[in-house]
Scaffold this motif. Structure first.
Motif, mmCIF file in Angstrom:
data_model
loop_
_atom_site.group_PDB
_atom_site.id
_atom_site.type_symbol
_atom_site.label_atom_id
_atom_site.label_comp_id
_atom_site.label_asym_id
_atom_site.label_seq_id
_atom_site.Cartn_x
_atom_site.Cartn_y
_atom_site.Cartn_z
ATOM 1 N N GLY A 68 1.962 62.352 32.795
ATOM 2 C CA GLY A 68 1.312 61.683 33.910
ATOM 3 C C GLY A 68 0.170 60.816 33.425
ATOM 4 N N MET A 77 9.536 61.194 38.718
ATOM 5 C CA MET A 77 8.293 60.457 38.782
ATOM 6 C C MET A 77 7.892 60.325 40.242
ATOM 7 S SD MET A 77 7.256 56.897 36.968
ATOM 8 C CE MET A 77 8.279 55.742 37.818
ATOM 9 N N THR A 78 6.614 60.458 40.487
ATOM 10 C CA THR A 78 6.078 60.349 41.833
ATOM 11 C C THR A 78 5.389 59.015 41.991
ATOM 12 O OG1 THR A 78 5.704 62.715 41.870
ATOM 13 C CG2 THR A 78 4.540 61.404 43.518
ATOM 14 N N GLY A 113 7.459 65.305 31.674
ATOM 15 C CA GLY A 113 6.369 65.656 32.578
ATOM 16 C C GLY A 113 5.042 64.971 32.291
ATOM 17 N N THR A 161 3.108 60.720 37.863
ATOM 18 C CA THR A 161 3.314 62.027 37.253
ATOM 19 C C THR A 161 4.812 62.282 37.089
ATOM 20 O OG1 THR A 161 3.359 63.122 39.401
ATOM 21 C CG2 THR A 161 1.229 63.023 38.290
ATOM 22 N N GLY A 162 5.139 63.206 36.232
ATOM 23 C CA GLY A 162 6.516 63.640 36.079
ATOM 24 C C GLY A 162 7.430 62.707 35.319
ATOM 25 N N ARG A 190 -3.423 58.634 35.110
ATOM 26 C CA ARG A 190 -4.271 58.256 36.246
ATOM 27 C C ARG A 190 -5.354 57.328 35.722
ATOM 28 N NH1 ARG A 190 -5.908 61.100 41.291
ATOM 29 N NH2 ARG A 190 -7.928 60.250 41.852
ATOM 30 N N ALA A 240 -1.493 55.545 39.256
ATOM 31 C CA ALA A 240 -1.264 56.971 39.051
ATOM 32 C C ALA A 240 0.220 57.269 39.101
ATOM 33 C CB ALA A 240 -1.990 57.785 40.116
#
Length: 51
Positions: A34, A1-2, A32, A18-19, A36, A16
Motif C-alpha cells: 500500500g 487493490m482499493t 499486499g 492498498t492491496g 499513502r 492512496a
C-alpha cells in the motif's frame, strides 16, 4: 487493490491505495503493498533497471 474516491485536499490523502499484488506466473513478487501520500508531500522513485 482499493481505489479511493476523489476528494479535496482537506479531506484526506492526495494518493492512496492498498492491496497491490504483482505476480509472475505462480510467483507472487509483491503481495499486499500500500501507499499513502499526503497533500504537499514529495515522492521520488529511482529505478536501477538498465536499458
Amino acid at each position: 487493490m482499493t481505489k479511493t474516491s476523489e476528494s479535496g485536499p482537506a479531506d484526506g490523502p492526495a494518493v492512496a491505495f492498498t492491496g497491490v499484488v504483482k505476480a509472475f506466473g505462480p510467483l507472487r513478487a509483491v503481495d499486499g503493498v500500500g501507499l499513502r501520500i499526503e497533500p504537499g508531500e514529495s515522492v521520488a522513485r529511482r529505478s536501477s533497471a538498465r536499458p
